[in-house]
Structures are given as C-alpha cells and as structure tokens.
Design a protein around this motif. Structure first.
Motif, short mmCIF file in Angstrom:
data_model
loop_
_atom_site.label_atom_id
_atom_site.label_comp_id
_atom_site.label_asym_id
_atom_site.label_seq_id
_atom_site.Cartn_x
_atom_site.Cartn_y
_atom_site.Cartn_z
N THR A 40 16.73 -5.23 -0.81
CA THR A 40 15.66 -5.78 -1.65
C THR A 40 16.28 -6.61 -2.77
O THR A 40 17.31 -6.25 -3.33
N ALA B 247 20.43 1.64 5.95
CA ALA B 247 20.53 0.68 4.84
C ALA B 247 19.18 0.02 4.57
O ALA B 247 18.36 -0.14 5.48
N LYS B 248 18.98 -0.35 3.32
CA LYS B 248 17.78 -1.10 2.92
C LYS B 248 18.20 -2.24 2.01
O LYS B 248 19.23 -2.18 1.34
N ALA C 285 20.60 -3.70 -3.43
CA ALA C 285 19.54 -4.29 -4.23
C ALA C 285 20.13 -5.25 -5.25
O ALA C 285 21.27 -5.08 -5.70
N VAL D 78 11.03 -4.84 0.59
CA VAL D 78 12.18 -4.05 1.05
C VAL D 78 12.31 -4.19 2.56
O VAL D 78 11.35 -3.91 3.30
N MET E 38 24.65 4.92 -1.70
CA MET E 38 24.16 3.57 -2.02
C MET E 38 25.29 2.56 -1.85
O MET E 38 26.44 2.85 -2.17
N THR F 134 21.50 1.42 0.42
CA THR F 134 20.65 0.40 -0.19
C THR F 134 21.46 -0.66 -0.92
O THR F 134 22.39 -0.35 -1.67
N ASN G 149 14.24 -2.91 5.99
CA ASN G 149 15.15 -1.92 6.56
C ASN G 149 16.24 -2.65 7.35
O ASN G 149 16.22 -3.89 7.47
#
Length: 263
Positions: free
Chosen positions: A134, A131-132, A112, A170, A61, A110, A172
């Motif tokens: 949000t 990777a994401k 966030a 979310v 992460m 990710t 991508n």
C-alpha cells in the motif's frame, strides 16, 4: 560483517545482503536507517566483488514506511527532518539504480509507503504469499517519495498509480503480481531459499552485461530512439570486449558452460 545499527549488511560469495532490522518498529524508516541505507548502497556500488545485492527485512513486516513517531516528535522541525531523511534515502536509491550488480528485493511482509517504494526499486522482486502493498502516504496527508512517482506509473500505468496513491488501496501478493509490481510470489517459508537461489545465479552471471542492461533500461525512460540505439551499440561492444564477453563467446562456440568472473 555488519557495521550498522538499523540494518544488517553481509557479503558472501559475491552476494551483498541488506536486511532491514528494526522489527520492533515495523522496520520503519527513521533518519538512522536512511543514513545507513545510503552507506550500504555506497558499499555495494563501490565493491567490484559484489555481483548481486539482496534487500530484505527481519520480522513479519518488510517496511511500514517512514517512522511516523519520529516525524511527530520532531514537531516544527519535521520538515527539516524529512528533507534529511529523503536526501539519504534518495542517495541510496540512486546508487542502487546505477550500481553494476543486479538488485533483488525479497518482500517478507507488508510494504507500505517508503517500503513500497523500496520494493519497486528491485530488478527482480520476490514476495511471500502473505505480503501486502500500500502506498499509504496520503493517509497521513503527505505525498510520495523514494522514487515511487517515477517507478509506479511505469510499472502499473498512470490510472492504477493514481488509484494506489489517492485511495491507498491495499494489494495482496497475487494482486501485486498481476499488476506487474512483482516478479514472483512464493510461500512464506520458501522466500529465503528462493531468494538465495536466484542471488547465487545472478552472482555467477556476467556482471558487466547486467550492468550495461541496467543502465540501458534506466536511460530508456528519457532518451529518444537514436540516442538509445547508440548506447546499445556501445554497451554490447563493451561487453564483447570484456573478459566475460570473450568467455561467453568461447563457451557458446565450444558448447560448454561459461565460467563468468564478473570482469
């Protein structure tokens, strides 16, 4: 040379690398990490030998945002805890924005909440293809922090910013690139190499010119045309008078590669 508990701080060849290092907690931001980010930002801002800064993270992460467990455990004291965390985080953000060295953010997973906000702060943002992104804030009934309500609308526009904040959509990596949140997407196993290559390029560049450009871009949000024109005039004049400015002019005329020293 790291002196921290929640992150690693290393400096080599003019590059300061800050690695978020709470992988077992998804690199979530607690009070200690906020304080240490602020301290690391001060180090980068104060050291003229630092000519490029990289922020990345350990583990799978990048940053899951705030440490919700610690917020919950604080109970009735949570509002005071949040004020202390954001005071340190925002002090870090301010110094990263105003330091002379350019900032690269390498998003390894990710991002966030506050992690998303931190990623947006980079001058150049490279993300791994897994990777994401949000915003996540309203999912736990809180509003955004970390400068995201300034940066996000300017990067993606108001309507998309509203969608990300209110729906916690979310994205991508490819979507984030298409929306203008990223500079580049690379394969996960190439992220460290690509980041190191870019950091080395920037660290060998005209640091004072980068500093003036960063300051001009930051002030362009609030200045009128005439004010910005005057700042541009002063900035380029300052650069021409610097050691690197003279080296750049000489190298151009002499048709050779310049050797910038950051002065």
């Amino acid at each position: 040379m790291s002196q921290f508990e929640t992150l690693r701080f290393e400096k080599n060849n003019g590059i300061a690398t800050i690695t978020l290092n709470r992988p077992d907690a998804a690199n979530s931001l607690n009070l200690a990490m906020a304080q240490e980010l602020m301290q690391a930002a001060i180090l980068c801002d104060s050291d003229r030998d630092v000519r490029a800064v990289v922020i990345t993270a350990e583990g799978k992460m990048f940053c899951a945002g705030g440490d919700v467990q610690s917020f919950h455990q604080a109970g009735e004291q949570a509002p005071q805890l949040i004020k202390e965390i954001t005071a340190n985080l925002h002090a870090a953000n301010s110094r990263f924005a105003r330091m002379r060295a350019p900032l690269i953010v390498a998003v390894n997973g990710t991002a966030a909440g506050a992690g998303f906000s931190l990623a947006m702060a980079g001058d150049i943002v490279i993300a791994s293809d897994n990777a994401k992104f949000t915003m996540a804030y309203t999912g736990i009934a809180v509003s955004p922090d970390g400068g995201s309500t300034t940066l996000l609308p300017r990067l993606v526009g108001l309507r998309r910013a509203q969608e990300l904040i209110f729906t916690n959509r979310v994205l991508n990596a490819e979507e984030a690139l298409d929306w203008g949140l990223l500079t580049k997407v690379v394969a996960a196993d190439q992220l460290a190499e690509e980041t190191a290559k870019l950091a080395a390029q920037l660290a060998a560049g005209p640091t004072e010119a980068y500093a003036q450009a960063r300051a001009l871009l930051l002030s362009s949000y609030e200045n009128g045309l005439e004010c910005q024109l005057e700042l541009e005039s002063r900035g380029i004049s300052h650069c021409v008078g610097s050691r690197d400015g003279q080296e750049g002019l000489g190298a151009f005329v002499e048709r050779r590669k310049p050797n910038f020293t950051g002065e």
